[in-house]
Design a protein around this motif. Structure first.
Motif, PDB file in Angstrom:
ATOM      1  N   LEU A 166     -25.730  56.361 -22.280  1.00 35.13           N
ATOM      2  CA  LEU A 166     -24.850  57.415 -21.772  1.00 35.13           C
ATOM      3  C   LEU A 166     -24.124  58.085 -22.930  1.00 35.13           C
ATOM      4  CD1 LEU A 166     -23.343  55.459 -18.742  1.00 35.13           C
ATOM      5  CD2 LEU A 166     -25.184  57.138 -18.676  1.00 35.13           C
ATOM      6  N   ASP A 167     -23.847  59.352 -22.777  1.00 34.26           N
ATOM      7  CA  ASP A 167     -23.138  60.120 -23.788  1.00 34.26           C
ATOM      8  C   ASP A 167     -21.639  59.923 -23.596  1.00 34.26           C
ATOM      9  OD1 ASP A 167     -22.100  61.937 -25.554  1.00 34.26           O
ATOM     10  OD2 ASP A 167     -23.511  63.526 -25.054  1.00 34.26           O
ATOM     11  N   GLN A 170     -19.309  62.463 -21.957  1.00 32.98           N
ATOM     12  CA  GLN A 170     -19.228  62.626 -20.511  1.00 32.98           C
ATOM     13  C   GLN A 170     -17.922  62.082 -19.945  1.00 32.98           C
ATOM     14  OE1 GLN A 170     -22.896  60.546 -19.522  1.00 32.98           O
ATOM     15  NE2 GLN A 170     -23.838  62.468 -18.874  1.00 32.98           N
ATOM     16  N   HIS A 178     -19.857  61.944  -9.259  1.00 32.27           N
ATOM     17  CA  HIS A 178     -20.842  60.895  -9.480  1.00 32.27           C
ATOM     18  C   HIS A 178     -20.542  59.653  -8.661  1.00 32.27           C
ATOM     19  CE1 HIS A 178     -22.797  62.930 -12.795  1.00 32.27           C
ATOM     20  NE2 HIS A 178     -21.630  63.138 -13.368  1.00 32.27           N
ATOM     21  N   LEU A 183     -24.911  58.085 -11.779  1.00 31.96           N
ATOM     22  CA  LEU A 183     -24.566  58.045 -13.207  1.00 31.96           C
ATOM     23  C   LEU A 183     -25.653  57.342 -14.006  1.00 31.96           C
ATOM     24  CD1 LEU A 183     -22.431  58.536 -15.458  1.00 31.96           C
ATOM     25  CD2 LEU A 183     -21.553  56.251 -14.941  1.00 31.96           C
ATOM     26  N   LEU A 184     -26.124  56.207 -13.505  1.00 32.11           N
ATOM     27  CA  LEU A 184     -27.098  55.418 -14.255  1.00 32.11           C
ATOM     28  C   LEU A 184     -28.506  55.991 -14.157  1.00 32.11           C
ATOM     29  CD1 LEU A 184     -25.957  51.772 -13.392  1.00 32.11           C
ATOM     30  CD2 LEU A 184     -25.362  53.150 -15.387  1.00 32.11           C
ATOM     31  N   GLN A 187     -27.887  60.530 -14.967  1.00 34.70           N
ATOM     32  CA  GLN A 187     -27.172  61.061 -16.124  1.00 34.70           C
ATOM     33  C   GLN A 187     -27.484  60.336 -17.420  1.00 34.70           C
ATOM     34  OE1 GLN A 187     -25.295  63.883 -15.994  1.00 34.70           O
ATOM     35  NE2 GLN A 187     -26.119  63.957 -13.911  1.00 34.70           N
ATOM     36  N   SER A 188     -28.150  59.210 -17.345  1.00 32.70           N
ATOM     37  CA  SER A 188     -28.476  58.460 -18.552  1.00 32.70           C
ATOM     38  C   SER A 188     -29.470  59.243 -19.410  1.00 32.70           C
ATOM     39  CB  SER A 188     -29.080  57.099 -18.183  1.00 32.70           C
ATOM     40  OG  SER A 188     -29.547  56.427 -19.329  1.00 32.70           O
ATOM     41  N   SER A 189     -29.230  59.231 -20.726  1.00 32.84           N
ATOM     42  CA  SER A 189     -30.178  59.869 -21.641  1.00 32.84           C
ATOM     43  C   SER A 189     -31.514  59.143 -21.567  1.00 32.84           C
ATOM     44  CB  SER A 189     -29.643  59.813 -23.071  1.00 32.84           C
ATOM     45  OG  SER A 189     -28.381  60.424 -23.156  1.00 32.84           O
ATOM     46  N   PHE A 215     -22.777  53.397 -24.553  1.00 30.23           N
ATOM     47  CA  PHE A 215     -22.050  54.666 -24.640  1.00 30.23           C
ATOM     48  C   PHE A 215     -22.033  55.090 -26.099  1.00 30.23           C
ATOM     49  CE2 PHE A 215     -20.427  53.921 -20.412  1.00 30.23           C
ATOM     50  CZ  PHE A 215     -20.153  55.199 -19.938  1.00 30.23           C
ATOM     51  N   VAL A 250     -16.660  60.267 -14.228  1.00 33.30           N
ATOM     52  CA  VAL A 250     -17.339  59.321 -15.123  1.00 33.30           C
ATOM     53  C   VAL A 250     -16.324  58.323 -15.673  1.00 33.30           C
ATOM     54  CG1 VAL A 250     -18.693  59.090 -17.237  1.00 33.30           C
ATOM     55  CG2 VAL A 250     -19.092  61.028 -15.715  1.00 33.30           C
TER      56      VAL A 250
END
Length: 856
Positions: A166-167, A170, A178, A183-184, A187-189, A215, A250
């Motif tokens: 995750l960034d 965020q 979310h 989120l997982l 939104q996860s890279s 993170f 987040v």
């Protein structure tokens, strides 16, 4: 359809690693990689396995890329990751909540290394769930994380079935949109499409210990304390339900993960910078890791991989060897990449950059030479906005404007270089300027060493300090080169630059160097170096005056204690000290708790104008051994004779290990089996004060070493062992060592659980210490029997003037024995012995009989 697993409730804020239980009476499903599921349809089993496999394939593809088109497979260099420890003040262990990271010496840092493999890193954590990864800008935190993800995709980290990247930026998003599931899984890279989010999410909830959440970029967040606040019961209940109808920010979700409200037992890895608000998170972390940067061998490996052509590779390595400062900058992996970029275009050694400013200037010109002005105009505007707000958040805006392949560190350097307030951006195609309305007052506010209204130093982020350094370098850059790139006339440009140079000089002359702290002195050395060595012709006399003034005004006792000194820092300090030597100055250096590398220590100790120095004992001994191997007898004798350790405060077990080794060298007069020293080690001979402050947890580990080394400290005058809890057995060990401490004058044994048996042993040794004048046995467990033992030897302690035995267990019997003995001791000035076991009337009568008996 598969019913989602539900989490059991537990106390918010708990650090328990107990996995959440499912509502089914059967056990929670194990890892899908083990091939076993219970109470789950085969469709879901296959969906979860497919998702994990797709995640690994997707991660293996997307994590390959580093900066500027380089790949992890071809260009990654394994850097060491070391453990960092948290220390509390020894005497205030139970009263002080403030914690700080310990800065270890070079040898200890190497010992604490967790290896160069991400696999070994997680093996070394021993199941610790909340981990912080430190590293300054450009040190390669993101690259290490990408390598970790790549290793996981290759099944090298079997501890985890799920890895979510995750960034950290965020966390600044404020809209509640979310759930934990979105989120997982969304939104996860590097997250692939999930065909069965319900089934995958159910498995995540059922086996949180198999989940790693990373993170990256966590340093962008402000107000960390919000994440640590205990959450309201209503919010906790809503989070645990995780209903699709409810949405959260987040930050709320992460706070719940951090406090084990959600996914208890999962592993967290937060990447951040070591200074600033990240310290708010230290209370919760289980372990602290730091990216150590490139070693000389790493630099050579990186350069060799960067240049595929053998001839270019050899030329680049030779150029680095001839440019000391440029070589040292390569300690930072991000800067090492910029150095390689510059080396590609340098046709001769004379064209090599000599400073960070010159390096950034050269690389930026190369990167932007095809630009036609519009991009630079936008970057200038954003940079000016960033300077005014003292924020690097605007670097994100810059990154969106730049071509792909430019890493974060390069974007940061653009931010720095364009934040110069008064100069055009030096560009070979079109000249642009920052607002000409920048006043002298605004310019002065950007200079270092600004003080707040109450005289306190204003806090500065890392990028602002670098901005000031590069601004100074550009100000004294080659005037001819810069002027040709501007739209101003030669006269206007010359006057503008001269005006700003005069402001900088006036600012420097107005500084009171005695009021600067260690960090500010280091900043001054870096600042002046950039100004003095970036120039070619422009401002040569002025910048030379800056260096001379710095050298003349540095304090004679120059301490950097507690300030990390990386290799380029050591170089700029050495430069200032060398100039001081040319001006007839000499210095005493304190390099303890700086983390200075041994090669840097050698370069400073070798200066002729260093009278004395302090540094980590283990590093110093290693330096001596290296000098001995090189047969450099002159420098070896100087390094031994100039080394000092008085006064010494031991706060870590390794401090006692190092001191024990140094005392052994001193008593044997031998550095090794083959090398005999001419004389004793002066540092040991001149150690007059030793404070043993390891706290309750570490004291038992270090006390045996203390008992062994004390007999070698013949000249010790002050021994402070307060709150070490040595007990009666320790008192007996100390009594045996006191026989050799004939110079001891002050002995503090307060709060040590010493009873009657321990005092009896001590009393026999204390009476033979001819110079002891101050003895504290405050707050022990001495009763009447022990008090009588002291009373018996008190008249024989010829030099004793102060005895403190307050808050023990003796009654009026012991008090009267001491009072009677006191009448035979004419030199004793004070006797403090009050405690609640002595009747008030008895104590008052003793005070009336002898005024030297005091309450406090």
């Amino acid at each position: 359809a598969v019913a989602p697993f539900l989490m059991s409730s537990f106390q918010p804020g708990s650090m328990s690693d107990t996995a959440s239980k499912v509502t089914s009476p059967t056990a929670a499903p194990p890892s899908p990689t083990n091939g076993k599921f219970e109470c789950v349809s085969q469709t879901t089993v296959h969906a979860v396995r497919d998702y994990i496999q797709q995640s690994k394939i997707h991660m293996s593809q997307t994590c390959q890329y580093m900066e500027a088109g380089l790949s992890l497979n071809a260009h990654y260099v394994n850097v060491s990751v070391s453990r960092r420890e948290i220390a509390r003040s020894g005497k205030n262990t139970n009263r002080c909540l403030d914690k700080e990271l310990i800065i270890t010496g070079d040898i200890d840092r190497q010992k604490s290394s967790m290896g160069q493999s991400q696999v070994s890193i997680f093996d070394s954590l021993n199941g610790k769930r909340y981990n912080v990864l430190f590293g300054n800008a450009g040190m390669g935190k993101t690259t290490v994380i990408k390598k970790l993800c790549l290793d996981w995709s290759r099944d090298c980290i079997p501890q985890f079935d799920f890895v979510f990247l995750l960034d950290g930026k965020q966390l600044a998003l404020t809209e509640p949109v979310h759930s934990l599931q979105t989120l997982l899984l969304s939104q996860s890279s590097f997250a692939p499409h999930c065909a069965d989010p319900e089934g995958v999410y159910a498995q995540i909830l059922a086996a949180p210990k198999r989940v790693l959440i990373v993170f990256d970029g966590f340093d962008e967040l402000r107000h960390y304390e919000i994440l640590l606040q205990t959450q309201k019961k209503e919010l906790v209940a809503s989070l645990q339900k995780d209903s699709k109808a409810q949405a959260f920010t987040v930050k709320q979700l992460f706070s719940s993960i951090l406090q084990r409200v959600l996914l208890p037992g999962c592993t967290l890895l937060l990447a951040t910078r070591p200074r600033g608000t990240a310290s708010q998170l230290l209370r919760r972390a289980d372990s602290f890791l730091e990216v150590c940067g490139f070693t000389p061998a790493n630099v050579e490996t990186y350069v060799s991989q960067y240049f595929s052509d053998p001839e270019l590779r050899e030329s680049a390595l030779d150029s680095l060897k001839s440019s000391s400062y440029l070589n040292l900058l390569c300690w930072n992996p991000g800067l090492c990449h910029l150095v390689c970029t510059a080396l590609e275009q340098c046709k001769s050694e004379d064209a090599l950059p000599r400073t960070l400013t010159a390096l950034c200037h050269k690389v930026l010109c190369l990167k932007m030479e095809k630009d036609r002005g519009k991009l630079l105009s936008q970057l200038c505007s954003i940079a000016w906005e960033g300077v005014k707000s003292n924020s690097s958040a605007l670097v994100i805006k810059m990154k969106n404007l730049l071509p792909t392949g430019l890493n974060y560190y390069f974007c940061l350097l653009i931010f720095l270089l364009l934040s110069v307030l008064f100069l055009h951006f030096p560009h070979p195609v079109q000249c642009l300027s920052l607002p000409r309305t920048v006043t002298d007052h605004s310019f002065l506010q950007t200079l270092p060493f600004q003080m707040g209204a109450k005289g306190r130093r204003k806090p500065q982020r890392e990028e602002l300090e670098l901005t000031q350094r590069i601004a100074a370098g550009l100000l004294f850059h080659n005037r001819t080169e810069l002027q040709s790139l501007h739209s101003y006339s030669e006269a206007v440009f010359r006057d503008m630059v001269a005006s700003k140079q005069a402001l900088v000089m006036k600012h420097l002359e107005g500084l009171c160097f005695g009021d600067l702290n260690s960090t500010q002195i280091l900043e001054a050395c870096n600042y002046v170096y950039e100004a003095s060595f970036t120039h070619q012709e422009s401002g040569k006399d002025t910048s030379a005056k800056m260096l001379t003034r710095l050298a003349l005004n540095l304090p004679e006792l120059l301490t950097f204690r507690g300030v990390p000194l990386n290799p380029p820092d050591v170089f700029t300090v050495q430069n200032a000290l060398r100039m001081g030597g040319a001006e007839g100055r000499s210095f005493c250096l304190d390099l303890e708790d700086t983390g200075i590398q041994i090669c840097g220590l050698r370069s400073l100790v070798a200066l002729n104008n260093i009278n004395t120095y302090r540094a980590c004992i283990a590093d110093v001994v290693t330096l001596w051994e290296e000098l001995e191997k090189r047969s450099d007898e002159g420098l070896l004798q100087g390094a031994v004779s100039k080394f000092k350790i008085h006064p010494l405060k031991a706060t870590q077990v390794c401090h006692m290990e190092h001191l024990e080794r140094l005392v052994s060298i001193h008593t044997s007069k031998r550095l090794s089996d083959s090398v005999c020293l001419i004389d004793w080690v002066p540092a040991v001979k001149e150690l007059y004060k030793l404070e043993f402050e390891l706290g309750l947890e570490n004291s038992p580990l270090a006390l045996p070493k203390l008992w062994d080394l004390l007999p070698g400290l013949h000249n010790l005058q002050h021994l402070d062992m307060e709150n070490s809890k040595i007990g009666d057995k320790g008192a007996e060990k100390l009594a045996n060592a006191l026989v050799s401490l004939r110079s001891l004058e002050v002995l503090n044994l307060s709060e040590n659980c010493i009873g009657d048996q321990g005092v009896k042993k001590l009393a026999l040794a204390l009476k033979d210490l001819p110079k002891l004048h101050c003895l504290s046995l405050y707050s022990n467990v001495i009763s009447d029997e022990g008090a009588e033992s002291l009373a018996a030897v008190l008249p024989h302690m010829a030099s004793l003037t102060d005895l403190d035995i307050k808050y023990n267990k003796m009654t009026d019997i012991g008090a009267q024995s001491l009072g009677a003995s006191l009448r035979k001791c004419s030199k004793v000035k004070t006797l403090r012995m009050w405690n609640q076991c002595i009747p008030y009337g008895v104590f008052e009568r003793l005070k009336q009989q002898d005024s030297r008996i005091l309450w406090q």
